[in-house]
Scaffold this motif. Sequence first.
Motif, short mmCIF file in Angstrom:
data_model
loop_
_atom_site.label_atom_id
_atom_site.label_comp_id
_atom_site.label_asym_id
_atom_site.label_seq_id
_atom_site.Cartn_x
_atom_site.Cartn_y
_atom_site.Cartn_z
N LYS A 44 0.83 -1.20 0.00
CA LYS A 44 0.00 0.00 0.00
C LYS A 44 0.87 1.26 0.00
O LYS A 44 0.60 2.21 -0.74
N ALA A 45 1.94 1.26 0.79
CA ALA A 45 2.85 2.41 0.83
C ALA A 45 3.48 2.66 -0.54
O ALA A 45 3.60 3.81 -0.97
N LEU A 46 3.88 1.59 -1.22
CA LEU A 46 4.47 1.73 -2.55
C LEU A 46 3.46 2.26 -3.56
O LEU A 46 3.79 3.13 -4.38
N ILE A 48 0.87 4.13 -2.99
CA ILE A 48 0.64 5.55 -2.70
C ILE A 48 1.84 6.37 -3.15
O ILE A 48 1.68 7.41 -3.81
N HIS A 49 3.04 5.91 -2.85
CA HIS A 49 4.25 6.62 -3.26
C HIS A 49 4.33 6.79 -4.78
O HIS A 49 4.75 7.83 -5.28
N CYS A 50 3.92 5.75 -5.50
CA CYS A 50 3.99 5.77 -6.96
C CYS A 50 2.79 6.45 -7.61
O CYS A 50 2.69 6.50 -8.84
N GLY A 51 1.88 6.97 -6.80
CA GLY A 51 0.73 7.70 -7.34
C GLY A 51 -0.39 6.82 -7.87
O GLY A 51 -1.22 7.29 -8.64
N LEU A 52 -0.41 5.58 -7.45
CA LEU A 52 -1.45 4.65 -7.89
C LEU A 52 -2.64 4.80 -6.95
O LEU A 52 -2.97 3.90 -6.18
N VAL A 53 -3.26 5.97 -6.98
CA VAL A 53 -4.34 6.29 -6.06
C VAL A 53 -5.50 6.96 -6.80
O VAL A 53 -5.33 7.46 -7.91
N GLU A 54 -6.64 6.94 -6.15
CA GLU A 54 -7.79 7.66 -6.67
C GLU A 54 -8.47 8.35 -5.49
O GLU A 54 -8.41 7.87 -4.35
N PRO A 55 -9.10 9.49 -5.75
CA PRO A 55 -9.74 10.21 -4.65
C PRO A 55 -11.02 9.52 -4.19
O PRO A 55 -11.71 8.89 -4.97
N ALA A 68 -5.70 3.67 -2.42
CA ALA A 68 -4.75 3.04 -3.34
C ALA A 68 -5.51 2.15 -4.32
O ALA A 68 -6.43 1.43 -3.94
N ASN A 69 -5.12 2.21 -5.58
CA ASN A 69 -5.72 1.36 -6.62
C ASN A 69 -5.19 -0.06 -6.52
O ASN A 69 -4.16 -0.32 -5.88
N SER A 70 -5.84 -0.95 -7.21
CA SER A 70 -5.45 -2.36 -7.22
C SER A 70 -4.38 -2.64 -8.27
O SER A 70 -4.37 -2.02 -9.33
N THR A 71 -3.51 -3.57 -7.95
CA THR A 71 -2.54 -4.07 -8.92
C THR A 71 -2.84 -5.53 -9.26
O THR A 71 -2.00 -6.22 -9.81
N ALA A 72 -4.05 -5.97 -8.95
CA ALA A 72 -4.43 -7.36 -9.19
C ALA A 72 -4.25 -7.73 -10.67
O ALA A 72 -4.24 -6.85 -11.54
N LEU A 73 -4.11 -9.01 -10.91
CA LEU A 73 -3.88 -9.49 -12.27
C LEU A 73 -4.94 -9.00 -13.25
O LEU A 73 -4.63 -8.73 -14.42
#
Length: 107
Positions: A44-46, A48-55, A68-73
């Motif tokens: 989750k920290a990574l 957020i740090h990489c900007g993979l977020v939505e309001p 934080a957005n999902s990185t799921a397959l």
Amino acid sequence: VRGTEFDLVARTKRSLPQHRTYWKALTKAVEATDRWPTREALHKALKIHCGLVEPIMDLKGRIVGMQANSTALDAMTQQEFQDYFTRAMAALSEALGHDALAWMEAA
């Protein structure tokens, strides 16, 4: 037929070895540093740090937080995950003070 138009759709599947490498690197970082309580917290920290977020918006349209957005397959293409993986490993390496992937291989 001459003049026929085609739509091309990329169908590259996500790399499972890369996915496993990502989670192994996070696991090793958590075990070695105790900086993060779990690999999921580091994930989750990574993101957020990489900007993979939505309001997160309230009913009046005001931003009340970020998620934080999902990185799921099924949530990202291979190229999107590759871009994220590169940024995340660079950020993790910077936080650790050395190359996270090389360190993981040595561990």
